[in-house]
Design a protein around this motif. Structure first.
Motif, PDB file in Angstrom:
ATOM      1  N   TYR A  53      48.331  64.201  17.243  1.00  0.00           N
ATOM      2  CA  TYR A  53      47.981  63.195  18.253  1.00  0.00           C
ATOM      3  C   TYR A  53      48.701  63.470  19.572  1.00  0.00           C
ATOM      4  O   TYR A  53      48.144  63.284  20.662  1.00  0.00           O
ATOM      5  CB  TYR A  53      48.363  61.804  17.764  1.00  0.00           C
ATOM      6  CG  TYR A  53      47.535  61.253  16.632  1.00  0.00           C
ATOM      7  CD1 TYR A  53      46.158  61.117  16.749  1.00  0.00           C
ATOM      8  CD2 TYR A  53      48.134  60.848  15.446  1.00  0.00           C
ATOM      9  CE1 TYR A  53      45.397  60.601  15.711  1.00  0.00           C
ATOM     10  CE2 TYR A  53      47.386  60.323  14.402  1.00  0.00           C
ATOM     11  CZ  TYR A  53      46.018  60.202  14.533  1.00  0.00           C
ATOM     12  OH  TYR A  53      45.264  59.681  13.509  1.00  0.00           O
ATOM     13  N   GLU A 141      42.346  61.725   8.953  1.00  0.00           N
ATOM     14  CA  GLU A 141      42.807  61.688  10.338  1.00  0.00           C
ATOM     15  C   GLU A 141      42.640  63.048  11.007  1.00  0.00           C
ATOM     16  O   GLU A 141      42.178  63.141  12.151  1.00  0.00           O
ATOM     17  CB  GLU A 141      44.274  61.258  10.392  1.00  0.00           C
ATOM     18  CG  GLU A 141      44.520  59.798  10.080  1.00  0.00           C
ATOM     19  CD  GLU A 141      45.980  59.429  10.226  1.00  0.00           C
ATOM     20  OE1 GLU A 141      46.514  59.457  11.359  1.00  0.00           O
ATOM     21  OE2 GLU A 141      46.620  59.138   9.192  1.00  0.00           O
ATOM     22  N   VAL A 216      47.509  51.322  16.748  1.00  0.00           N
ATOM     23  CA  VAL A 216      46.342  51.814  17.489  1.00  0.00           C
ATOM     24  C   VAL A 216      46.520  53.261  17.905  1.00  0.00           C
ATOM     25  O   VAL A 216      45.588  53.892  18.388  1.00  0.00           O
ATOM     26  CB  VAL A 216      46.064  50.951  18.735  1.00  0.00           C
ATOM     27  CG1 VAL A 216      45.628  49.556  18.341  1.00  0.00           C
ATOM     28  CG2 VAL A 216      47.266  50.922  19.676  1.00  0.00           C
ATOM     29  N   ARG A 218      46.965  55.642  15.835  1.00  0.00           N
ATOM     30  CA  ARG A 218      46.428  56.482  14.772  1.00  0.00           C
ATOM     31  C   ARG A 218      44.999  56.053  14.472  1.00  0.00           C
ATOM     32  O   ARG A 218      44.683  54.864  14.503  1.00  0.00           O
ATOM     33  CB  ARG A 218      47.285  56.366  13.503  1.00  0.00           C
ATOM     34  CG  ARG A 218      48.672  56.963  13.656  1.00  0.00           C
ATOM     35  CD  ARG A 218      49.557  56.621  12.467  1.00  0.00           C
ATOM     36  NE  ARG A 218      50.911  57.138  12.659  1.00  0.00           N
ATOM     37  CZ  ARG A 218      51.991  56.691  12.000  1.00  0.00           C
ATOM     38  NH1 ARG A 218      51.859  55.718  11.120  1.00  0.00           N
ATOM     39  NH2 ARG A 218      53.178  57.218  12.239  1.00  0.00           N
ATOM     40  N   LEU A 219      44.168  57.005  14.209  1.00  0.00           N
ATOM     41  CA  LEU A 219      42.780  56.706  13.864  1.00  0.00           C
ATOM     42  C   LEU A 219      42.699  55.997  12.519  1.00  0.00           C
ATOM     43  O   LEU A 219      43.549  56.201  11.644  1.00  0.00           O
ATOM     44  CB  LEU A 219      41.971  57.995  13.833  1.00  0.00           C
ATOM     45  CG  LEU A 219      41.721  58.648  15.197  1.00  0.00           C
ATOM     46  CD1 LEU A 219      41.430  60.129  15.040  1.00  0.00           C
ATOM     47  CD2 LEU A 219      40.581  57.943  15.933  1.00  0.00           C
ATOM     48  N   ASN A 220      41.672  55.175  12.344  1.00  0.00           N
ATOM     49  CA  ASN A 220      41.411  54.527  11.069  1.00  0.00           C
ATOM     50  C   ASN A 220      39.898  54.404  10.894  1.00  0.00           C
ATOM     51  O   ASN A 220      39.125  54.927  11.704  1.00  0.00           O
ATOM     52  CB  ASN A 220      42.109  53.165  10.991  1.00  0.00           C
ATOM     53  CG  ASN A 220      41.686  52.228  12.102  1.00  0.00           C
ATOM     54  OD1 ASN A 220      40.572  52.327  12.621  1.00  0.00           O
ATOM     55  ND2 ASN A 220      42.559  51.309  12.471  1.00  0.00           N
ATOM     56  N   SER A 223      38.001  52.881  13.980  1.00  0.00           N
ATOM     57  CA  SER A 223      37.896  53.748  15.153  1.00  0.00           C
ATOM     58  C   SER A 223      36.956  54.920  14.907  1.00  0.00           C
ATOM     59  O   SER A 223      36.235  55.351  15.819  1.00  0.00           O
ATOM     60  CB  SER A 223      39.284  54.238  15.589  1.00  0.00           C
ATOM     61  OG  SER A 223      39.997  54.817  14.523  1.00  0.00           O
ATOM     62  N   PHE A 275      41.406  53.020  19.518  1.00  0.00           N
ATOM     63  CA  PHE A 275      42.249  54.219  19.381  1.00  0.00           C
ATOM     64  C   PHE A 275      42.926  54.478  20.711  1.00  0.00           C
ATOM     65  O   PHE A 275      42.262  54.589  21.741  1.00  0.00           O
ATOM     66  CB  PHE A 275      41.438  55.435  18.955  1.00  0.00           C
ATOM     67  CG  PHE A 275      42.223  56.723  18.933  1.00  0.00           C
ATOM     68  CD1 PHE A 275      43.462  56.791  18.316  1.00  0.00           C
ATOM     69  CD2 PHE A 275      41.736  57.872  19.544  1.00  0.00           C
ATOM     70  CE1 PHE A 275      44.202  57.970  18.301  1.00  0.00           C
ATOM     71  CE2 PHE A 275      42.453  59.052  19.537  1.00  0.00           C
ATOM     72  CZ  PHE A 275      43.694  59.106  18.909  1.00  0.00           C
ATOM     73  N   THR A 276      44.234  54.548  20.663  1.00  0.00           N
ATOM     74  CA  THR A 276      45.043  54.690  21.869  1.00  0.00           C
ATOM     75  C   THR A 276      45.998  55.863  21.714  1.00  0.00           C
ATOM     76  O   THR A 276      46.608  56.032  20.660  1.00  0.00           O
ATOM     77  CB  THR A 276      45.849  53.396  22.115  1.00  0.00           C
ATOM     78  OG1 THR A 276      44.944  52.327  22.350  1.00  0.00           O
ATOM     79  CG2 THR A 276      46.775  53.534  23.308  1.00  0.00           C
TER      80      THR A 276
END
Length: 488
Positions: A53, A141, A216, A218-220, A223, A275-276
């Motif tokens: 990330y 991820e 936020v 990390r992708l889930n 997102s 997603f941030t």
């Protein structure tokens, strides 16, 4: 392709916790060289994944002032105007005069493959530890990140399927799934092939990734659903854009409330964020993502200002005007400055904020547009989604009643206002097969000034070869299997 996939394997850095008033900023940077035995435990894989990330914050992806995606999609389009008092960064992008040697548009290429290489490093080593549910999520991820970076590449360096009749069969990009600095991949035979690979990675990620991944940053599952709505919209598969977008909305329905909206851009709330890319307050992080727009120097020294035509589209009751734009002098001249990335609440670090990579508001707009274009159009639902967004952006809003073409145009208009300065505008114009047409205003706050776009700076006609950016020449020099885009 050693230089293109220049792999700096991420490290453990430290497992010691830091004392910080806000847990979200306790994320350590993870972009240092790693020991050879890093892939020995689940916790080590988590550190490497967080380092993947981090690669989104590398120079020229969402960091730096030249070629950064934080500004690329707007400076190429009609949302900004070059201020001649600035340093002239990204000028070749603004002038559409770029070449395969121009960093203003080729920088993303290397940066995205850096992200991809880190994701692939995880995926090729995933069998080094037992395949538990924890590792299944890590794999999800990594595949989602790999897909996202490839999507950013294909919409920039190839045609978008919906932009023209020949786009789907035109040349794709190199979709890299191996962790090998010596690899010399060829470009995919078609854009369709590349999009299918992106979707395959996202679908696999959707099946494996956690419903929630604690932050936020990390992708889930939610997102990934939102990203699928974006990719299917670009591919022109509108029923699928609706399907996955509606699932995303059901899981996370807030578009960011009116009362919270300014604070979203000051990192005081995550309302509406899916997603941030987190940007910590650590001395070794503090990535100045906003420097491409302006700097603090005897006030705000602008590189680019809000095009006055766009500025006037934000009404006085629109909360986005306060959140996105600040009118302030540089010298004796007032300018309309982009402040989305100017500062974090309570911090003195200029231009250091989180990058909102995906927000629920975009998914609402994706789905509203897709409903209007789907095999079974649903104008009522499209209007309801649009009104939900508008209700949170305008004070005392009366729900709209548009239908047909007027409704679709309202969706397009709201998309421009909502996603301005978020790397969307040029790609939207491109996927709709339209021309970029800049206004006749200068950079001053009232639209005055002598720096009015004219001639070659005024219009980029639909179908012009410059809608597809050039592959960097140094990439082709290192990998003769790559083919340059037409016109360069």
């Amino acid at each position: 392709m050693r230089k293109i996939i220049n792999i700096a394997i991420v490290s453990l850095v430290s497992f010691l916790s830091l004392q910080c008033s806000d847990e979200r900023f306790d994320v350590l940077p993870n972009d240092q060289d790693s020991p050879s035995n890093i892939f020995t435990s689940e916790s080590n894989f988590r550190v490497v994944m967080d380092g993947t990330y981090d690669a989104f914050k590398s120079p020229t992806y969402y960091n730096g002032d030249t070629g950064s995606s934080i500004i690329l999609g707007d400076v190429l389009a009609d949302n900004l105007i070059l201020n001649t008092q600035g340093r002239q960064t990204n000028k070749s992008a603004y002038e559409w005069s770029y070449t395969p040697q121009t960093s203003a548009v080729t920088a993303l290429y290397t940066s995205a493959y850096k992200v991809i290489s880190r994701a692939n490093n995880i995926l090729v080593n995933i069998n080094k530890v037992p395949y538990t549910d924890y590792m299944k999520n890590i794999e999800g991820e990594a595949k989602a990140v790999r897909a996202i970076a490839h999507f950013d590449l294909v919409r920039a360096y190839a045609k978008i399927p919906t932009q023209s009749s020949d786009a789907s069969s035109s040349l794709g990009i190199a979709y890299v799934t191996a962790f090998d600095p010596e690899i010399k991949p060829a470009r995919d035979a078609s854009v369709t092939v590349t999009y299918d690979k992106i979707i395959a990675d996202l679908q696999d990620a959707l099946a494996k990734i956690n419903t929630s991944n604690s932050t936020v940053g990390r992708l889930n599952k939610t997102s990934v659903l939102g990203i699928l709505s974006r990719v299917y919209l670009y591919k022109g598969e509108y029923d699928k854009a609706v399907q996955y977008g509606e699932q995303c909305i059901a899981a996370s329905s807030s578009v960011g409330t009116n009362t919270n909206f300014v604070n979203i851009w000051r990192d005081a709330t995550d309302d509406g964020e899916l997603f941030t890319i987190l940007n910590s307050n650590l001395g070794s992080d503090n990535v100045t993502v906003g420097v491409a727009y302006n700097q603090n120097s005897s006030g705000i020294r602008p590189e680019y200002n809000v095009n006055y035509d766009l500025f006037t589209k934000y009404g006085t009751s629109d909360i986005r005007k306060e959140a996105y734009i600040l009118t302030a002098n540089f010298g004796s001249t007032p300018y309309n400055n982009v402040i989305k990335y100017r500062s974090r609440a309570g911090s003195s670090a200029a231009q250091v904020v989180d990058v909102k990579f995906l927000r629920a508001a975009e998914v609402y707009l994706n789905v509203a547009e897709a409903y209007m274009k789907s095999s079974a159009p649903d104008q009522a639902r499209a209007l309801a989604l649009l009104n939900t967004l508008r209700m949170q952006r305008y004070t005392s809003y009366t729900p709209g009643t548009e239908t047909g073409t007027a409704l679709l145009n309202a969706v397009y208009n709201e998309r421009r206002l909502e996603l301005a300065f978020e790397n969307d505008r040029f790609w939207t114009i491109k996927r709709l097969g339209q021309s970029v047409v800049r206004s006749d205003y200068g950079s001053a706050a009232n639209g005055g000034g002598t720096d009015v776009p004219a001639g070659a700076l005024k219009t980029l006609p639909a179908g012009n070869f410059r809608f597809v950016l050039p592959i960097p020449q140094d990439a082709i020099n290192l990998n003769p299997n790559l083919v340059q885009n037409p016109g360069y």
